[in-house]
Design a protein around this motif. Structure first.
Motif, PDB file in Angstrom:
ATOM      1  N   GLY A  84       0.796  -1.221   0.000  1.00  0.00           N
ATOM      2  CA  GLY A  84       0.000   0.000   0.000  1.00  0.00           C
ATOM      3  C   GLY A  84       0.824   1.265   0.000  1.00  0.00           C
ATOM      4  O   GLY A  84       0.328   2.337  -0.346  1.00  0.00           O
ATOM      5  N   HIS A  85       2.073   1.154   0.366  1.00  0.00           N
ATOM      6  CA  HIS A  85       2.949   2.323   0.429  1.00  0.00           C
ATOM      7  C   HIS A  85       4.386   1.836   0.591  1.00  0.00           C
ATOM      8  O   HIS A  85       4.632   0.674   0.934  1.00  0.00           O
ATOM      9  CB  HIS A  85       2.594   3.216   1.621  1.00  0.00           C
ATOM     10  N   VAL A  86       5.337   2.726   0.352  1.00  0.00           N
ATOM     11  CA  VAL A  86       6.746   2.475   0.668  1.00  0.00           C
ATOM     12  C   VAL A  86       7.332   3.772   1.189  1.00  0.00           C
ATOM     13  O   VAL A  86       6.982   4.865   0.713  1.00  0.00           O
ATOM     14  CB  VAL A  86       7.525   1.939  -0.556  1.00  0.00           C
ATOM     15  N   ASP A  87       8.182   3.678   2.190  1.00  0.00           N
ATOM     16  CA  ASP A  87       8.705   4.863   2.868  1.00  0.00           C
ATOM     17  C   ASP A  87      10.212   5.043   2.719  1.00  0.00           C
ATOM     18  O   ASP A  87      10.720   6.136   2.974  1.00  0.00           O
ATOM     19  CB  ASP A  87       8.368   4.784   4.362  1.00  0.00           C
ATOM     20  N   ALA A  88      10.912   3.985   2.326  1.00  0.00           N
ATOM     21  CA  ALA A  88      12.366   4.083   2.235  1.00  0.00           C
ATOM     22  C   ALA A  88      12.893   3.005   1.299  1.00  0.00           C
ATOM     23  O   ALA A  88      12.247   1.976   1.078  1.00  0.00           O
ATOM     24  CB  ALA A  88      13.003   3.927   3.619  1.00  0.00           C
ATOM     25  N   VAL A  89      14.072   3.277   0.764  1.00  0.00           N
ATOM     26  CA  VAL A  89      14.774   2.325  -0.091  1.00  0.00           C
ATOM     27  C   VAL A  89      16.209   2.213   0.399  1.00  0.00           C
ATOM     28  O   VAL A  89      16.873   3.239   0.624  1.00  0.00           O
ATOM     29  CB  VAL A  89      14.766   2.764  -1.565  1.00  0.00           C
ATOM     30  N   VAL A  90      16.685   0.995   0.566  1.00  0.00           N
ATOM     31  CA  VAL A  90      18.100   0.747   0.856  1.00  0.00           C
ATOM     32  C   VAL A  90      18.694   0.091  -0.381  1.00  0.00           C
ATOM     33  O   VAL A  90      18.356  -1.046  -0.724  1.00  0.00           O
ATOM     34  CB  VAL A  90      18.284  -0.157   2.087  1.00  0.00           C
ATOM     35  N   ASN A  91      19.560   0.819  -1.069  1.00  0.00           N
ATOM     36  CA  ASN A  91      20.192   0.331  -2.299  1.00  0.00           C
ATOM     37  C   ASN A  91      21.457  -0.442  -1.947  1.00  0.00           C
ATOM     38  O   ASN A  91      22.550   0.116  -1.877  1.00  0.00           O
ATOM     39  CB  ASN A  91      20.503   1.509  -3.222  1.00  0.00           C
ATOM     40  N   ASN A  92      21.259  -1.730  -1.732  1.00  0.00           N
ATOM     41  CA  ASN A  92      22.365  -2.599  -1.320  1.00  0.00           C
ATOM     42  C   ASN A  92      22.863  -3.490  -2.454  1.00  0.00           C
ATOM     43  O   ASN A  92      24.051  -3.819  -2.510  1.00  0.00           O
ATOM     44  CB  ASN A  92      21.912  -3.462  -0.138  1.00  0.00           C
ATOM     45  N   ALA A  93      21.982  -3.913  -3.360  1.00  0.00           N
ATOM     46  CA  ALA A  93      22.364  -4.837  -4.437  1.00  0.00           C
ATOM     47  C   ALA A  93      23.522  -4.253  -5.238  1.00  0.00           C
ATOM     48  O   ALA A  93      23.542  -3.065  -5.559  1.00  0.00           O
ATOM     49  CB  ALA A  93      21.175  -5.098  -5.350  1.00  0.00           C
ATOM     50  N   SER A  94      24.476  -5.114  -5.564  1.00  0.00           N
ATOM     51  CA  SER A  94      25.665  -4.601  -6.233  1.00  0.00           C
ATOM     52  C   SER A  94      26.334  -5.677  -7.075  1.00  0.00           C
ATOM     53  O   SER A  94      26.480  -6.817  -6.630  1.00  0.00           O
ATOM     54  CB  SER A  94      26.665  -4.084  -5.190  1.00  0.00           C
ATOM     55  N   ASN A 132       5.419  12.196  -3.257  1.00  0.00           N
ATOM     56  CA  ASN A 132       4.731  13.388  -3.749  1.00  0.00           C
ATOM     57  C   ASN A 132       3.243  13.123  -3.947  1.00  0.00           C
ATOM     58  O   ASN A 132       2.392  13.977  -3.649  1.00  0.00           O
ATOM     59  CB  ASN A 132       5.360  13.860  -5.064  1.00  0.00           C
ATOM     60  N   GLU A 133       2.914  11.936  -4.454  1.00  0.00           N
ATOM     61  CA  GLU A 133       1.502  11.571  -4.635  1.00  0.00           C
ATOM     62  C   GLU A 133       0.795  11.488  -3.278  1.00  0.00           C
ATOM     63  O   GLU A 133      -0.351  11.937  -3.144  1.00  0.00           O
ATOM     64  CB  GLU A 133       1.401  10.235  -5.359  1.00  0.00           C
ATOM     65  N   ARG A 134       1.459  10.927  -2.296  1.00  0.00           N
ATOM     66  CA  ARG A 134       0.861  10.846  -0.960  1.00  0.00           C
ATOM     67  C   ARG A 134       0.671  12.229  -0.356  1.00  0.00           C
ATOM     68  O   ARG A 134      -0.355  12.500   0.292  1.00  0.00           O
ATOM     69  CB  ARG A 134       1.741   9.971  -0.063  1.00  0.00           C
ATOM     70  N   ALA A 135       1.633  13.117  -0.565  1.00  0.00           N
ATOM     71  CA  ALA A 135       1.507  14.482  -0.063  1.00  0.00           C
ATOM     72  C   ALA A 135       0.347  15.208  -0.744  1.00  0.00           C
ATOM     73  O   ALA A 135      -0.422  15.929  -0.100  1.00  0.00           O
ATOM     74  CB  ALA A 135       2.808  15.236  -0.266  1.00  0.00           C
ATOM     75  N   ALA A 136       0.203  15.021  -2.059  1.00  0.00           N
ATOM     76  CA  ALA A 136      -0.883  15.661  -2.805  1.00  0.00           C
ATOM     77  C   ALA A 136      -2.248  15.159  -2.349  1.00  0.00           C
ATOM     78  O   ALA A 136      -3.255  15.872  -2.443  1.00  0.00           O
ATOM     79  CB  ALA A 136      -0.709  15.413  -4.298  1.00  0.00           C
ATOM     80  N   ARG A 185      11.413  16.231   0.349  1.00  0.00           N
ATOM     81  CA  ARG A 185      10.581  15.034   0.472  1.00  0.00           C
ATOM     82  C   ARG A 185      11.400  13.795   0.835  1.00  0.00           C
ATOM     83  O   ARG A 185      10.954  12.947   1.611  1.00  0.00           O
ATOM     84  CB  ARG A 185       9.847  14.792  -0.854  1.00  0.00           C
ATOM     85  N   VAL A 186      12.607  13.679   0.268  1.00  0.00           N
ATOM     86  CA  VAL A 186      13.420  12.472   0.453  1.00  0.00           C
ATOM     87  C   VAL A 186      14.827  12.843   0.901  1.00  0.00           C
ATOM     88  O   VAL A 186      15.470  13.701   0.282  1.00  0.00           O
ATOM     89  CB  VAL A 186      13.497  11.652  -0.856  1.00  0.00           C
ATOM     90  N   ARG A 187      15.282  12.209   1.958  1.00  0.00           N
ATOM     91  CA  ARG A 187      16.673  12.332   2.378  1.00  0.00           C
ATOM     92  C   ARG A 187      17.490  11.232   1.701  1.00  0.00           C
ATOM     93  O   ARG A 187      16.978  10.148   1.425  1.00  0.00           O
ATOM     94  CB  ARG A 187      16.815  12.186   3.899  1.00  0.00           C
ATOM     95  N   VAL A 188      18.771  11.502   1.451  1.00  0.00           N
ATOM     96  CA  VAL A 188      19.642  10.537   0.786  1.00  0.00           C
ATOM     97  C   VAL A 188      20.956  10.455   1.558  1.00  0.00           C
ATOM     98  O   VAL A 188      21.655  11.467   1.713  1.00  0.00           O
ATOM     99  CB  VAL A 188      19.906  10.927  -0.681  1.00  0.00           C
ATOM    100  N   VAL A 189      21.292   9.262   2.028  1.00  0.00           N
ATOM    101  CA  VAL A 189      22.469   9.071   2.873  1.00  0.00           C
ATOM    102  C   VAL A 189      23.257   7.862   2.357  1.00  0.00           C
ATOM    103  O   VAL A 189      22.676   6.841   1.980  1.00  0.00           O
ATOM    104  CB  VAL A 189      22.068   8.835   4.346  1.00  0.00           C
TER     105      VAL A 189
END
Length: 261
Positions: A84-94, A132-136, A185-189
C-alpha cells in the motif's frame, strides 16, 4: 481517538542473503515491513521473508533484474501494490566483478553502471514520485529516505575492480545530487562499509587477518553496517552525506583490493 500509526515499509535491494539479509532483519526488528528484493536467489529470498515476517508482521519478496530498466522501474510500484505504500529504499544490491585498466571494456563498465548506479537512481526517483503523490492526497508526513550502500575503497583507492569502483564513485556523486534534487521530500544518505564478509576469494584465516588491518583493529561487521543503515533511516537531520563504517580502513593505504591481497 487517533488511529494507530501505519507500519513503515522499506525496500532493501539484494536482501535475500549475506549483508542485505542482515540489513533486512535489523530493519524488521526495528518495526519496518521489509520488501526483500532479489534477482536469482528465490529460495533464500523466501527464507529472509519468513524471518522478517516473524519480527515485523509482514514481508514479501520481489524479483527484479537490475540490468533491465523496465524491471527496475516496475519494482517500486510492485512493492506499493503489495504493502500500500513504501517509505524508504536501501540500495544494497551490487555487481562486483573484477577488471582493471588492462582488462577494462565498455561491456564491463555498462554492466556495473546499470546495476550499481542506474538502478539506485531510478528507485530513488520512484520513491520521490510516490511520496509526492501521498503528499498531494493530503498526507502531512509524506517523507522518506534512501540509503545508498557505498564502499570505503572510494576513499582508499587501488587499481582493482575498476568498473565497480567507477560505478560506486558515480553513486557517491549521485548521493549529493539526489539529496539536493529530492529535498525536502526524500533524504539521501550513503553508508560505506569496509571489509565485512568473506568470499570465495579469501580463506577464513586470511579474511580474519585482513579484517584486523584497521586503526581500530577490526573492520565492519554486518551488525555494524546494518546499525548504520537503521540510524541513517531514522535521523531526520541527515542528508547528502556518507557514514564510513569500516574501523578506519579508509585512513590507511592499501595497494590492492582486500580480495586480491
Amino acid at each position: 481517538m487517533s488511529s494507530p500509526a501505519r507500519p513503515r515499509t522499506v525496500l532493501v535491494t539484494g536482501s535475500a542473503r549475506r549483508l542485505g539479509r542482515d540489513m533486512a532483519l535489523a530493519l524488521a526488528r526495528a518495526g519496518w515491513q521489509v520488501a526483500v528484493h532479489y534477482r536469482d536467489s528465490h529460495e533464500e529470498a523466501l527464507q529472509t521473508v519468513a524471518a522478517c515476517a516473524q519480527l515485523s508482521g509482514d514481508s514479501a519478496a520481489f524479483d527484479a533484474d537490475f540490468f533491465d530498466e523496465e524491471s527496475v522501474r516496475a519494482l517500486v510500484p510492485r512493492v506499493i501494490a503489495h504493502f500500500g505504500h513504501v517509505d524508504a529504499v536501501v540500495n544494497n544490491a551490487s555487481l562486483f566483478e573484477h577488471d582493471d585498466v588492462q582488462s577494462f571494456s565498455y561491456v564491463a563498465l555498462e554492466a556495473h553502471l546499470r546495476s550499481n548506479t542506474g538502478a539506485p537512481i531510478l528507485l530513488a526517483q520512484a520513491l520521490h514520485a510516490h511520496l509526492n503523490e501521498r503528499a498531494a492526497a493530503g498526507e502531512e508526513l509524506a517523507h522518506g529516505a534512501v540509503v545508498n550502500v557505498l564502499d570505503q575503497k572510494l576513499w582508499n583507492q587501488n587499481p582493482d575492480f575498476l568498473s565497480y569502483t567507477l560505478s560506486k564513485a558515480a553513486l557517491e556523486a549521485a548521493n549529493t545530487v539526489l539529496a539536493l534534487a529530492l529535498a525536502p521530500r526524500v533524504r539521501v544518505v550513503g553508508v560505506a562499509p569496509g571489509l565485512t564478509l568473506t568470499s570465495h576469494m579469501l580463506s577464513q584465516e586470511r579474511f580474519e587477518q585482513l579484517h584486523a588491518m584497521s586503526p581500530l583493529g577490526r573492520s565492519s561487521s554486518s551488525e555494524d553496517v546494518a546499525a548504520a543503515v537503521c540510524f541513517a533511516l531514522e535521523n531526520r537531520a541527515m542528508t547528502g552525506t556518507t557514514l564510513l563504517v569500516d574501523g578506519g580502513q579508509h585512513l590507511q593505504r592499501f595497494e590492492r583490493d582486500f580480495s586480491m591481497m
